[in-house]
Motif scaffolding. Sequence first.
Motif, PDB file in Angstrom:
ATOM      1  N   PHE A 144       0.830  -1.200   0.000  1.00 10.84           N
ATOM      2  CA  PHE A 144       0.000   0.000   0.000  1.00 10.84           C
ATOM      3  C   PHE A 144       0.868   1.256   0.000  1.00 10.84           C
ATOM      4  N   ASN A 145       2.021   1.201   0.672  1.00 10.06           N
ATOM      5  CA  ASN A 145       2.931   2.343   0.710  1.00 10.06           C
ATOM      6  C   ASN A 145       3.544   2.639  -0.658  1.00 10.06           C
ATOM      7  N   ARG A 146       3.607   1.636  -1.527  1.00 10.09           N
ATOM      8  CA  ARG A 146       4.113   1.857  -2.893  1.00 10.09           C
ATOM      9  C   ARG A 146       3.004   1.539  -3.904  1.00 10.09           C
ATOM     10  N   LEU A 147       1.878   2.182  -3.684  1.00 10.65           N
ATOM     11  CA  LEU A 147       0.688   1.966  -4.499  1.00 10.65           C
ATOM     12  C   LEU A 147       0.952   2.270  -5.970  1.00 10.65           C
ATOM     13  N   ASP A 148       0.510   1.372  -6.830  1.00 15.54           N
ATOM     14  CA  ASP A 148       0.618   1.564  -8.272  1.00 15.54           C
ATOM     15  C   ASP A 148      -0.797   1.615  -8.841  1.00 15.54           C
ATOM     16  N   ALA A 149      -1.287   2.837  -9.109  1.00 18.28           N
ATOM     17  CA  ALA A 149      -2.643   3.039  -9.611  1.00 18.28           C
ATOM     18  C   ALA A 149      -2.587   3.936 -10.839  1.00 18.28           C
ATOM     19  N   PRO A 150      -2.198   3.397 -11.991  1.00 16.47           N
ATOM     20  CA  PRO A 150      -1.969   4.224 -13.187  1.00 16.47           C
ATOM     21  C   PRO A 150      -3.212   4.901 -13.738  1.00 16.47           C
ATOM     22  N   LEU A 151      -4.413   4.396 -13.423  1.00 19.18           N
ATOM     23  CA  LEU A 151      -5.644   4.998 -13.947  1.00 19.18           C
ATOM     24  C   LEU A 151      -6.309   5.945 -12.962  1.00 19.18           C
ATOM     25  N   TRP A 175       4.106   6.453  -4.317  1.00 14.71           N
ATOM     26  CA  TRP A 175       2.828   6.233  -4.989  1.00 14.71           C
ATOM     27  C   TRP A 175       2.952   6.597  -6.472  1.00 14.71           C
ATOM     28  N   ASN A 176       2.491   5.705  -7.327  1.00 12.16           N
ATOM     29  CA  ASN A 176       2.512   5.946  -8.767  1.00 12.16           C
ATOM     30  C   ASN A 176       1.095   6.210  -9.254  1.00 12.16           C
ATOM     31  N   ASN A 192       5.476  15.672  -0.673  1.00 10.42           N
ATOM     32  CA  ASN A 192       6.386  14.805  -1.434  1.00 10.42           C
ATOM     33  C   ASN A 192       5.638  13.716  -2.200  1.00 10.42           C
ATOM     34  N   PHE A 193       4.493  14.088  -2.734  1.00 11.36           N
ATOM     35  CA  PHE A 193       3.659  13.159  -3.488  1.00 11.36           C
ATOM     36  C   PHE A 193       3.870  13.416  -4.976  1.00 11.36           C
ATOM     37  N   PRO A 194       4.478  12.476  -5.724  1.00 11.84           N
ATOM     38  CA  PRO A 194       4.738  12.695  -7.152  1.00 11.84           C
ATOM     39  C   PRO A 194       3.476  13.014  -7.953  1.00 11.84           C
ATOM     40  N   GLY A 195       2.331  12.487  -7.516  1.00 10.94           N
ATOM     41  CA  GLY A 195       1.091  12.711  -8.242  1.00 10.94           C
ATOM     42  C   GLY A 195       0.667  14.158  -8.294  1.00 10.94           C
ATOM     43  N   LEU A 196       1.217  15.015  -7.421  1.00 11.83           N
ATOM     44  CA  LEU A 196       0.861  16.434  -7.431  1.00 11.83           C
ATOM     45  C   LEU A 196       1.231  17.102  -8.753  1.00 11.83           C
ATOM     46  N   SER A 197       2.228  16.577  -9.420  1.00 17.58           N
ATOM     47  CA  SER A 197       2.706  17.206 -10.651  1.00 17.58           C
ATOM     48  C   SER A 197       1.694  17.136 -11.786  1.00 17.58           C
ATOM     49  N   SER A 198       0.764  16.192 -11.727  1.00 16.27           N
ATOM     50  CA  SER A 198      -0.215  16.042 -12.804  1.00 16.27           C
ATOM     51  C   SER A 198      -1.594  16.584 -12.433  1.00 16.27           C
ATOM     52  N   VAL A 199      -1.774  17.030 -11.195  1.00 12.65           N
ATOM     53  CA  VAL A 199      -3.078  17.511 -10.736  1.00 12.65           C
ATOM     54  C   VAL A 199      -3.417  18.843 -11.404  1.00 12.65           C
ATOM     55  N   THR A 200      -4.631  18.946 -11.931  1.00  6.06           N
ATOM     56  CA  THR A 200      -5.094  20.192 -12.559  1.00  6.06           C
ATOM     57  C   THR A 200      -6.140  20.904 -11.709  1.00  6.06           C
ATOM     58  N   SER A 201      -6.771  20.187 -10.774  1.00  4.47           N
ATOM     59  CA  SER A 201      -7.816  20.760  -9.936  1.00  4.47           C
ATOM     60  C   SER A 201      -7.585  20.349  -8.484  1.00  4.47           C
ATOM     61  N   GLN A 222       4.292  24.858  -6.434  1.00  4.23           N
ATOM     62  CA  GLN A 222       5.147  24.076  -7.331  1.00  4.23           C
ATOM     63  C   GLN A 222       4.369  23.078  -8.185  1.00  4.23           C
ATOM     64  N   MET A 223       3.040  23.086  -8.086  1.00  8.21           N
ATOM     65  CA  MET A 223       2.211  22.192  -8.896  1.00  8.21           C
ATOM     66  C   MET A 223       2.012  22.831 -10.267  1.00  8.21           C
ATOM     67  N   ALA A 224       2.880  22.498 -11.203  1.00  7.27           N
ATOM     68  CA  ALA A 224       2.962  23.204 -12.484  1.00  7.27           C
ATOM     69  C   ALA A 224       1.691  23.096 -13.319  1.00  7.27           C
TER      70      ALA A 224
END
Length: 300
Positions: A144-151, A175-176, A192-201, A222-224
């Motif tokens: 769960f700590n290295r969750l892989d949820a590509p969709l 987390w992926n 430090n959540f990598p998913g923040l980089s793709s968040v639009t809302s 920093q959320m581009a």
Amino acid sequence: TRMCGIGLLPDEVLAAIFEMVVNLAEPTRGMWGDHPVRCNWRAAVRLSHIDHRFRSIMLASPQLWTNMASSRKMAAACIPRTNGLPLNVFMFIFDHGYRDDRTFQPILPEVLSVTERWRCLHLTIYTMHGCNRRCEFPDLIEPFNRLDAPLLERLSIEYEDLLIGGDPQWDWSRWNTPNLRHLKTKSYFPINFPGLSSVTSLDLTMHIYDDKIQRTVKEISQMANLRDLTVEFLEAEKSPFFIPKTEFPQIRQLKIKTTLHARSEDKKLVNGHAIFYSLFFPNLVHLQLDLEGAEHNNMN
């Protein structure tokens, strides 16, 4: 069903009615705290048990079984009925204040095996002292700590601190979630959540005096790809922590929700909105303010 005429309706009409019934099912309160538990599956099960025709229609509608919540047996029965469709997962987690010391709902083993199909994830996290209810699946903590949820498209995190000063010991860095677009958080923000980089809302609710507000503001700046930001500050009448000048050039739409309190003795508004004095949105296109007034009761 024949006596009231429902049996005369075509299957496609009944399927549409069943979908409305399942989607509008009221949450119930369960054993995992006072927060309502999403139990759409209960409505689906009840409809499928009325008669043979209803069951056939329900089993031929995989979208009615995609909400995973509360029950491991439910998840085990419903996942095969979803026919590979994306899943919506609702989960309560008790964090005991130490890294890798937490209690999951028993649903975890079933849904963790299909993370590649998660579309929406709603986490309700409690920080509390250790209790008799311990994780029955300690070998699943690391996966769960290295969750892989590509969709995964939507992530909602609601946090409640029952320790008064506790903080969930989460490592989001593994987390992926490359397809994450919508993030909603209450009283917590994943650092430090990598998913923040793709968040639009982003829909953010937090206390204005939260000692982590500076770090949170920096992360958001920093959320581009962030375009839409909704912010609600709780207890806005209190003094906020100092925030240095921060710009958000990427944000196009901003919605601010807060409550301004008037002191009973002079009716002057408390400057709870002072936090915005150091925040700048140079490329803002749309601004919406939702201000709610309330009487400030002075007990002194």
